[in-house]
Design a protein around this motif. Structure first.
Motif, PDB file in Angstrom:
ATOM      1  N   THR A 181       1.059  90.358  14.647  1.00  0.00           N
ATOM      2  CA  THR A 181       1.013  89.721  13.525  1.00  0.00           C
ATOM      3  C   THR A 181       0.943  87.955  14.017  1.00  0.00           C
ATOM      4  N   THR A 182      -0.118  87.501  13.785  1.00  0.00           N
ATOM      5  CA  THR A 182      -0.290  85.906  14.500  1.00  0.00           C
ATOM      6  C   THR A 182      -0.549  84.993  13.284  1.00  0.00           C
ATOM      7  N   LEU A 183      -0.651  85.580  12.005  1.00  0.00           N
ATOM      8  CA  LEU A 183      -1.210  84.406  11.031  1.00  0.00           C
ATOM      9  C   LEU A 183      -1.025  84.832   9.620  1.00  0.00           C
ATOM     10  N   ILE A 184      -0.425  84.057   8.702  1.00  0.00           N
ATOM     11  CA  ILE A 184      -0.193  84.406   7.308  1.00  0.00           C
ATOM     12  C   ILE A 184      -1.167  83.521   6.575  1.00  0.00           C
ATOM     13  N   CYS A 185      -2.079  84.300   5.626  1.00  0.00           N
ATOM     14  CA  CYS A 185      -2.921  83.353   4.861  1.00  0.00           C
ATOM     15  C   CYS A 185      -2.707  83.485   3.379  1.00  0.00           C
ATOM     16  N   LEU A 186      -2.520  82.265   2.934  1.00  0.00           N
ATOM     17  CA  LEU A 186      -2.144  82.154   1.525  1.00  0.00           C
ATOM     18  C   LEU A 186      -3.576  81.427   0.785  1.00  0.00           C
ATOM     19  N   GLU A 187      -3.493  81.590  -0.643  1.00  0.00           N
ATOM     20  CA  GLU A 187      -4.817  80.953  -1.347  1.00  0.00           C
ATOM     21  C   GLU A 187      -4.270  80.104  -2.567  1.00  0.00           C
ATOM     22  N   ASN A 188      -4.523  78.822  -2.571  1.00  0.00           N
ATOM     23  CA  ASN A 188      -3.774  77.850  -3.512  1.00  0.00           C
ATOM     24  C   ASN A 188      -5.124  77.009  -3.961  1.00  0.00           C
ATOM     25  N   THR A 189      -5.422  77.011  -5.387  1.00  0.00           N
ATOM     26  CA  THR A 189      -5.080  78.000  -6.084  1.00  0.00           C
ATOM     27  C   THR A 189      -5.796  79.484  -5.935  1.00  0.00           C
ATOM     28  N   HIS A 190      -5.175  80.400  -6.807  1.00  0.00           N
ATOM     29  CA  HIS A 190      -5.506  81.639  -6.413  1.00  0.00           C
ATOM     30  C   HIS A 190      -6.821  82.246  -7.261  1.00  0.00           C
ATOM     31  N   ASN A 191      -7.758  82.300  -6.936  1.00  0.00           N
ATOM     32  CA  ASN A 191      -9.209  82.650  -7.509  1.00  0.00           C
ATOM     33  C   ASN A 191      -9.158  83.796  -8.610  1.00  0.00           C
ATOM     34  N   MET A 192      -8.872  84.829  -8.130  1.00  0.00           N
ATOM     35  CA  MET A 192      -8.935  86.311  -8.760  1.00  0.00           C
ATOM     36  C   MET A 192      -7.696  86.395  -9.584  1.00  0.00           C
ATOM     37  N   LEU A 193      -6.894  85.562  -9.541  1.00  0.00           N
ATOM     38  CA  LEU A 193      -5.473  85.880 -10.312  1.00  0.00           C
ATOM     39  C   LEU A 193      -5.656  84.461 -11.460  1.00  0.00           C
ATOM     40  N   GLY A 194      -6.557  84.104 -11.552  1.00  0.00           N
ATOM     41  CA  GLY A 194      -6.920  83.068 -13.029  1.00  0.00           C
ATOM     42  C   GLY A 194      -6.689  81.724 -12.531  1.00  0.00           C
ATOM     43  N   GLY A 195      -6.854  81.278 -11.198  1.00  0.00           N
ATOM     44  CA  GLY A 195      -6.457  79.891 -10.618  1.00  0.00           C
ATOM     45  C   GLY A 195      -4.821  79.682 -10.794  1.00  0.00           C
ATOM     46  N   VAL A 196      -4.066  80.371 -10.566  1.00  0.00           N
ATOM     47  CA  VAL A 196      -2.685  80.044 -10.324  1.00  0.00           C
ATOM     48  C   VAL A 196      -2.376  79.298  -9.318  1.00  0.00           C
ATOM     49  N   ALA A 197      -1.392  78.367  -9.531  1.00  0.00           N
ATOM     50  CA  ALA A 197      -1.224  77.493  -8.453  1.00  0.00           C
ATOM     51  C   ALA A 197       0.092  77.799  -7.594  1.00  0.00           C
TER      52      ALA A 197
END
Length: 340
Positions: A181-197
């Protein structure tokens, strides 16, 4: 239209003859001509076309175009492009980072970050959301270009990982069967979950997990921030892009009107930013396959469907080129086609 444009601009007779020799050449040209004619006729039929397929369809304003034509330029490879240098310095300062690097696309930005964080570890693995853009829509670049494997974690409705599941996904390379394990990736806002912040508190918890709990293992955190400014606006963080609040308000209007008319909306209709997903009501007068075409043919509105398992959801994305009248036109069209 790409093939047609290429043919019309080619001056090399050999190239033209080569294209004409390709299978289905005439059919492709005819299809593209038909599409161009259809698009032109629709543009003439409606006072304006409303495009809610994505915020990437936004057109530059006149002031943007003027600024671009007047911007000083130089050789970027030599580090002599003053506009690029100023942009990078501005963004680095905005995010409190040592430096920044301009790249043309979000996908390229994600890939550069993965390469930068994982290049020193040839058995690198990253913890990644199952519904993330990096996983679903970036051509598997993290695997075929960066050579990084992924351990998937399912996000909840608010785009967040379960911390226990995240901790259980952590692996070190003290076993020959494991990647590290080298990296954790987040997505903000999250596209496929409806643009949640993602709330800053949650991002901080992930940062603490990576940088303190797993500090000795050198784990890093990357945020896919294609819509990071939308997230900031939704959480009242000032960053000089306050106009995005108008897009959020328009998206919330779309969600509210559709939910009131009996349409399905994830998260019980809660919309954080500028992305709205919706599903057809139970007793709908039109199929999901027909809705996209009918919205364009009858109302001059472009939308996209086929999202989520079974392709049951449609996505609407508000942006600078969509105003309140366009929102009303969209709502009226969808409700009329589906419910009246």
């Amino acid at each position: 239209m790409a093939l047609l444009v290429r043919v019309s601009k080619l001056v090399d007779g050999n190239a033209v003859r080569y294209l004409r020799s390709q299978p289905n050449y005439k059919r492709k040209i005819a299809t593209q001509l038909q599409y161009r004619t259809l698009a032109t006729s629709k543009a003439n039929q409606f006072s304006r076309i409303v495009d809610l397929r994505s915020d990437t369809v936004t057109q530059p304003t006149q002031s943007m175009l003027f600024t671009a034509t007047q911007a000083p330029t130089g050789d970027d490879v030599m580090g002599e492009d003053p506009t690029i240098l100023a942009l990078q310095e501005y963004v680095a300062d905005l995010f409190g980072k040592e430096s920044a690097l301009y790249v043309p696309t979000g996908t390229m930005g994600n890939l550069c970050a993965i390469l930068a964080h994982c290049h020193y570890n040839k058995s690198a693995e990253m913890i990644l959301g199952k519904h993330s853009h990096i996983n679903l829509y970036e051509g598997g670049g993290y695997a075929n270009l960066a050579g990084v494997s992924a351990k998937f974690v399912t996000e909840n409705d608010d785009g967040m990982f379960d911390l226990e599941e995240t901790q259980d996904s952590f692996r070190v390379d003290n076993d020959d069967h494991y990647a590290k394990t080298t990296l954790i990736c987040l997505e903000n806002t999250h596209n496929m979950l409806g643009g949640v912040a993602l709330p800053p508190e949650y991002v901080d918890r992930i940062g603490t997990l990576a940088h303190e709990t797993w500090r000795e293992h050198g784990v890093k955190v990357h945020i896919d921030g294609a819509r990071i400014f939308n997230s900031a606006i939704s959480q009242s963080v000032s960053n000089n892009v306050e106009r995005l609040a108008e897009d959020h308000a328009n998206a919330q209007t779309l969600a509210r009107e559709l939910q009131n008319a009996g349409f399905y909306l994830p998260r019980n209709g809660k919309v954080d930013t500028n992305v709205v997903f919706f599903g057809l009501p139970e007793h709908c007068k039109i199929s999901k396959e027909q809705l996209t075409r009918s919205m364009f043919d009858e109302y001059g509105v472009k939308i996209l469907g086929g999202y989520n398992s079974g392709g049951k959801l449609f996505r609407l994305v508000t942006h600078m080129d969509v105003g309140k009248d366009d929102i009303k036109q969209t709502v009226d069209g969808i409700i009329s086609l589906c419910c009246r």
